[in-house]
Design a protein around this motif. Structure first.
Motif, short mmCIF file in Angstrom:
data_model
loop_
_atom_site.label_atom_id
_atom_site.label_comp_id
_atom_site.label_asym_id
_atom_site.label_seq_id
_atom_site.Cartn_x
_atom_site.Cartn_y
_atom_site.Cartn_z
N VAL B 134 -8.86 0.89 7.11
CA VAL B 134 -8.75 -0.21 8.07
C VAL B 134 -10.04 -0.32 8.89
O VAL B 134 -10.50 -1.43 9.20
CB VAL B 134 -7.49 -0.02 8.96
N HIS B 135 -10.67 0.82 9.20
CA HIS B 135 -11.94 0.77 9.92
C HIS B 135 -13.07 0.21 9.05
O HIS B 135 -14.13 -0.15 9.55
CB HIS B 135 -12.31 2.16 10.45
N MET B 136 -12.82 0.18 7.75
CA MET B 136 -13.82 -0.41 6.84
C MET B 136 -13.45 -1.85 6.50
O MET B 136 -14.15 -2.49 5.71
CB MET B 136 -13.90 0.43 5.55
N GLY B 137 -12.35 -2.33 7.04
CA GLY B 137 -12.00 -3.74 6.85
C GLY B 137 -11.10 -4.03 5.67
O GLY B 137 -10.98 -5.18 5.26
N PHE B 138 -10.50 -3.00 5.09
CA PHE B 138 -9.52 -3.29 4.02
C PHE B 138 -8.30 -2.39 4.21
O PHE B 138 -8.07 -1.89 5.33
CB PHE B 138 -10.16 -3.21 2.63
N LEU B 139 -7.48 -2.26 3.19
CA LEU B 139 -6.17 -1.63 3.36
C LEU B 139 -6.05 -0.37 2.52
O LEU B 139 -6.57 -0.31 1.40
CB LEU B 139 -5.05 -2.60 2.95
N PRO B 140 -5.31 0.63 3.04
CA PRO B 140 -5.17 1.89 2.31
C PRO B 140 -4.12 1.82 1.19
O PRO B 140 -3.31 2.72 1.05
CB PRO B 140 -4.76 2.88 3.41
N GLY B 141 -4.16 0.78 0.41
CA GLY B 141 -3.29 0.67 -0.77
C GLY B 141 -1.83 0.76 -0.40
O GLY B 141 -1.42 0.45 0.73
N MET B 142 -1.03 1.19 -1.37
CA MET B 142 0.41 1.30 -1.14
C MET B 142 0.77 2.57 -0.37
O MET B 142 1.94 2.89 -0.22
CB MET B 142 1.17 1.19 -2.45
N ALA B 143 -0.27 3.25 0.17
CA ALA B 143 0.02 4.25 1.20
C ALA B 143 0.69 3.54 2.37
O ALA B 143 1.44 4.16 3.13
CB ALA B 143 -1.26 4.94 1.64
N THR B 144 0.43 2.24 2.51
CA THR B 144 1.11 1.45 3.55
C THR B 144 2.62 1.46 3.35
O THR B 144 3.38 1.28 4.28
CB THR B 144 0.62 -0.01 3.54
N PHE B 145 3.06 1.66 2.10
CA PHE B 145 4.49 1.70 1.78
C PHE B 145 5.02 3.13 1.87
O PHE B 145 6.15 3.37 2.27
CB PHE B 145 4.71 1.14 0.38
#
Lengths: 352, 248
Positions: B134-145
């Motif tokens: 997130v600090h790099m401007g994108f998402l940590p994949g389905m770790a979000t799930f």
């Protein structure tokens, strides 16, 4: 030429005009018993298209066996031709182009069969070949697709038409038992048709080749699902044993793995699963026994939700929804699975 | 299978080991690694007799996540590339084996995510864990799930939004790790022993029901459970257990 393959060229579906919300049916049927009422509110089915008489002061009147049989024929001659016309239109065919007709039904017995009535009603050629697959239940669609496919393979370029017509509301019995309550709360009315033709290529239409079939009959469960005469009601009545959905699940790997291993493919190579919308329990059982995801059975679940169990026609409704998604890619494999009395599991392998 | 470069793979007895093998690149996940993981999954699903699969990293690093070397700054980024990684992650999560992640060093980004798909996680005391996406401007994949199921929603938000660096003892305290040990091989042995006889069908069904928890309604889950339980009790593992109970 060995490159001519039997393909499902088109599909069509139809339902009766009246749609009943599942939650409204217990009152319309004047059902008082709480357990029976709860069968209608489980949430897996939102509503069903049904042929039901108009309610009077005592709710929807009970129909005699004679009236039910008459309703089966009358309803079949409404939704059957609609599904056929849709399938023929998508295949750019006229009814006189059909060379072989296979009709499945379980919800009413009659001779001559529905195929003769459809020929008479719709103007098929008098030399159109016919077969009626009667009394095979929810799995019958694949029992009909099998001869239609093999006939098409033996007669390249000619048109076979599979028609599955079920007026399940002609199989309802009201005797305040859980057994009939399950039937009355589950089954809906619908018809589906598919054109099968052997041709070398599908001309960009993504018409899948029907590669193979595999059957499995669980003989010890012969009595677990049956449509037989109930003397006390004076009607044919459908019976479903409580645990049969799980027994079907337990055996599902057998035909599926036999089917796939003949073609050296694994379940993970199957992009599209088209499973009969038998009911919530049997869908769960297939998911956990075959390792299918909720996504894999999305059409099976949504067809059950929107129409109830349409018996032999259900799997073609799922097939139509899959086509409408426009997600299929050339090279994809699909497996069709239908389950019903016998107890029977029928499977077919498709390749796009 | 073509020769493996990005990973190595060994099988000894009941245990198969997948080692991420790009230490000069932080064991970062690239397309080649994904393809090789898929080939190894084919083998594990179709032929392997192993009952335990171990994920580990080489060179004192578990994995530092996605390899950005394959992204071109001036070309459109293909979202399907991300999906390829998610597909292999879920396939590893569903292997018909029990899986253990052995972590030494950095488990960050996709490396952090990879350990979440394993059934058990063991790390050395010097290891650390971080989700910098997130600090790099994108998402940590389905770790979000997956992550909130391990640590709860509040902690998951903190780890993802604040790029918090966790030490191994901290990760153990949050339930992210099952064990901290500087002798990973001994810890693996004791973990494998704790798995008992490993009835593959029961393991797969139990894991699936647990992975589906939190996300669905009870009424849906009870139907799933009954279907899964029917499958489990009709397998020889449970029938043998029953027979032994009756002998006693």
């Amino acid at each position: 030429m060995s490159t001519v393959h039997p393909r499902i060229v088109s599909v069509g579906t139809a339902n009766p005009p009246r749609y009943y919300k599942q939650a409204d049916l217990p009152d319309l049927f004047m059902i008082k018993d709480k357990r029976l009422r709860s069968l209608f509110t489980s949430g897996h089915i939102d509503g069903r298209h049904l042929y039901l008489p108009d309610p009077d002061a005592h709710g929807i009147p009970t129909e005699s066996q004679g009236q039910l049989l008459h309703k089966h024929l009358r309803g079949s001659m409404e939704i059957g031709p609609q599904a056929i016309r849709q399938a023929l239109e998508h295949a750019e065919l006229h009814v006189t182009d059909v060379d072989y007709l296979v009709v499945t039904t379980t919800t009413g017995f009659l001779a001559p069969g529905l195929s003769a009535h459809l020929m008479n009603e719709m103007g098929f050629r008098s030399n159109c070949g016919r077969a009626d697959v009667v009394g095979m239940g929810c799995n019958a669609g694949l029992n009909g697709l099998n001869p239609a496919t093999h006939w098409a393979m033996a007669n390249p370029g000619k048109n076979a038409l599979l028609v599955c017509i079920e007026v399940c509301s002609a199989a309802y019995v009201f005797d305040n038992t859980i057994e009939t309550g399950i039937v009355n709360s589950l089954f809906g009315d619908g018809a589906a048709a598919a054109v099968i033709r052997a041709e070398p290529a599908d001309a960009g239409k993504l018409a899948p080749v029907v590669l193979d079939f595999e059957s499995h009959v669980i003989l010890p469960a012969l009595q677990a699902m049956r449509f037989d005469w109930d003397d006390s009601a004076g009607k044919f009545s459908f019976f479903l044993a409580r645990d049969i959905p799980y027994v079907i699940g337990e055996h599902a790997e057998t035909p599926v793995d036999r089917l796939l291993s003949r073609h050296q493919i694994k379940r993970r190579h199957i992009a599209h699963w088209l499973v009969h919308s038998g009911g919530k329990k049997v869908i769960d059982a297939l998911k956990y026994n075959l390792g299918l995801t909720t996504w894999d059975v999305r059409h099976t679940v949504s067809v059950l939700h929107d129409f109830g169990n349409l018996s032999s026609a259900s799997f073609l409704f799922s097939y139509q929804r899959l086509l409408n998604e426009a997600r299929i890619r050339r090279g994809d494999y699909g497996v069709m699975i239908t389950m019903g009395p016998g107890t029977t599991i029928e499977t077919a392998l498709l390749h796009w | 299978m073509r020769p493996l470069e990005a990973i190595s793979f060994q099988e000894h007895g009941n245990v198969a080991t997948i080692t991420l093998n790009r230490p000069a690149h932080g064991n970062r996940i690239n397309i080649r690694m994904i393809q090789e993981l898929a080939a190894v999954c084919d083998h594990l699903e179709d032929r392997s007799k192993a009952k335990v699969v171990v994920f580990r990293g080489s060179g004192g690093i578990f994995s530092q996540g996605v390899d950005f070397g394959e992204f071109q700054p001036h070309q459109p980024i293909d979202i399907h590339g991300f999906n390829k990684w998610e597909k292999i992650a879920v396939r590893l999560e569903r292997l018909p084996k029990v899986t253990v992640a052995l972590i030494d060093g950095a488990a960050t980004g996709g490396g952090f995510h990879l350990m979440l798909v394993a059934d058990q996680r063991i790390a050395t005391s010097r290891s650390f864990f971080q989700l910098p996406e997130v600090h790099m401007g994108f998402l940590p994949g389905m770790a979000t799930f997956r992550l909130a199921k391990y640590v709860g929603l509040g902690t998951a938000k903190r780890l993802m939004l604040c790029n918090t660096r966790l030490s191994a003892p901290q990760a153990l305290g949050l339930g992210l790790l099952d064990m901290v040990s500087d002798d990973l091989d001994a810890a693996l042995q004791s973990t494998i022993e704790s798995f008992g006889p490993i009835h593959t069908t029961a393991v797969q069904l139990c894991r699936r029901l647990l992975n589906e928890s939190f996300a669905i309604e009870f009424e849906e889950a009870i139907g799933n459970f009954l279907a899964a339980q029917h499958r489990a009790v009709n397998k020889s593992a449970f029938l043998d257990t029953l027979a032994r109970q009756h002998e006693k």
